[in-house]
Design an enzyme around this catalytic site. Sequence first.
Site, PDB file in Angstrom:
ATOM      1  N   GLY A 252       0.928  -1.205   0.065  1.00 14.46           N
ATOM      2  CA  GLY A 252      -0.108  -0.150  -0.141  1.00 14.46           C
ATOM      3  C   GLY A 252       0.925   1.225  -0.042  1.00 14.46           C
ATOM      4  O   GLY A 252       0.643   2.165  -0.574  1.00 14.46           O
ATOM      5  N   ASP A 253       1.924   1.301   0.724  1.00 14.86           N
ATOM      6  CA  ASP A 253       2.950   2.295   0.879  1.00 14.86           C
ATOM      7  C   ASP A 253       3.506   2.752  -0.500  1.00 14.86           C
ATOM      8  O   ASP A 253       3.696   3.718  -0.968  1.00 14.86           O
ATOM      9  CB  ASP A 253       3.779   2.102   1.930  1.00 14.86           C
ATOM     10  CG  ASP A 253       3.108   1.973   3.183  1.00 14.86           C
ATOM     11  OD1 ASP A 253       2.217   2.513   3.500  1.00 14.86           O
ATOM     12  OD2 ASP A 253       3.919   1.209   3.994  1.00 14.86           O
TER      13      ASP A 253
END
Lengths: 312, 312
Positions: A252-253
């Site tokens: 997600g990052d």
Amino acid sequence: MILTVTLNPALDVTYWVDRLALRSATKVRRVRARAGGKGVNVARVAAAVHGPGTVCVTGLAGGSRGEAIREAIAALGVREEFEVIAGESRQTIAIVEENPQPTELREPGPTVTPREWDGFTRRFRVLAKEASVVVLSGSLPPGTPPDAYATLVRAAHEVRSSVIVDTSGPALWDACTAAPDIVKPNEAELPGVDTVVMSSQESVLAAARLLRDHGAGAVIASLGRAGSVAVTADGALRVSHPRVDGNPVGAGDALVAGLALALASGQPLGPAALARASGLAMASVAGSGEVDPAEAERLADMVRTRWIGDGQ
Amino acid sequence: MILTVTLNPALDVTYWVDRLALRSATKVRRVRARAGGKGVNVARVAAAVHGPGTVCVTGLAGGSRGEAIREAIAALGVREEFEVIAGESRQTIAIVEENPQPTELREPGPTVTPREWDGFTRRFRVLAKEASVVVLSGSLPPGTPPDAYATLVRAAHEVRSSVIVDTSGPALWDACTAAPDIVKPNEAELPGVDTVVMSSQESVLAAARLLRDHGAGAVIASLGRAGSVAVTADGALRVSHPRVDGNPVGAGDALVAGLALALASGQPLGPAALARASGLAMASVAGSGEVDPAEAERLADMVRTRWIGDGQ
């Protein structure tokens, strides 16, 4: 002849799952049922070495599972001489997790004093002037004001920086009131989506629109393996990609990094930018958190996007 | 410049373990500590794509962990502008299981009636006459007499079959009174060995000798990766082998199969027979329960045995 005795044989059922979700639903990827119990296993190995017809299995077996056990043993080329009993033989269930999520222990973080928070916001205003894009990520440590992210979003906009917010719960909801350019919740962080049941595309879209109504310029909802749903002023896009094996922590990052790079280069949040950001997320999975840019570009070519509705 | 904000950064510590033992001790195979928190992860990926010097990280960091976080970020080629606070920054602990044991659910088995047990023992006496080796394996289902295995050992000896018993608890202890030729407990099944602490070779030897004193002809204590300890009338042997990756379920049964094949061919339980049996166990691990005989012979050549004491 070698005779093995298994008084308590079992039908050994193995389920292969990606990850066992406790107190939730888990999809089974593969099932195997075979005759088990220690003596049956001994016979299987002895027959593999000694050849068929040299090993005999006996013991007590009953019911439909006993029947299945006896048939499976005969199919191994092992002589089967079970005494048939009235009771139902047992089964064992083994759940093999092929891609286990690490077990994590997370501390809450240090308590921040009001003076420290003031020092930080001063520093932030100076840094934001230099930045074209500001990314606000993660939970708020104890002691920070509940409107911390809204304050930072406004401060960044005052110096003409774009802002991406990636947080959850009340901090996400509050940040939206300051109109960040992008918010990136994951499935569990979307408001009103019950993650115990598989969330439908409709419920993800509805939750994303709720965040836009609350002030967010664009919402990119990341859905793990299922890709993402992006809702912008231009409409709603479904982003999907092939399965990648590896460690999903940090993916997600990496997606957020891709969105920040798109904003930094002035690229619109359309299919090309989203495919590039998804390629970074996939490369992060493949590299267990370490991204190889060339691999990310290759993976971005495998991303598919399609329009699924408007932004409202 | 892309500026990422991480108000609650963490020192992310990852422990790689073979399998996390709940309510027990677990050996950590590898440790990694790195700067974490979502914004730090975003910066890492953005810097990998955009190059060093294009990304800046800010937020709140304090204490020795804050120091470690800041140093790790600087080492990535990312500009670090944390506001230093008094509190100690948090750490996260992620435990990655490299070789997880499947989660198993085991039923107790059907209840056996006295009539069914009589039917079985009659059948057993007929079959045992044909057998050179009888293997009694596993738990007793509900309803069978507590001396079930002792009865079967005596019946097999009456018709001149050798007997191997592979069970645990009271059933193992009771079986020994009938003087089986071999018993094969694993570490957890040895009487009096506390498996929460690593059991020493001495405590394994003592427990094996206890089972011989109780009547067993030979005791082969299997110790998983650590190989096995064999105590026979000829003395005590330590059997060790290189690590094999795969699924250990069924490896003990493959070892028993090897012992049965040795007894069936009249081979003494010395270094050669034990190496061959260990090769089968290793092949079972490599094949996740399926044994390739050629592979087992190759692996048997890698087994080392040495005498470590007498049989008493």
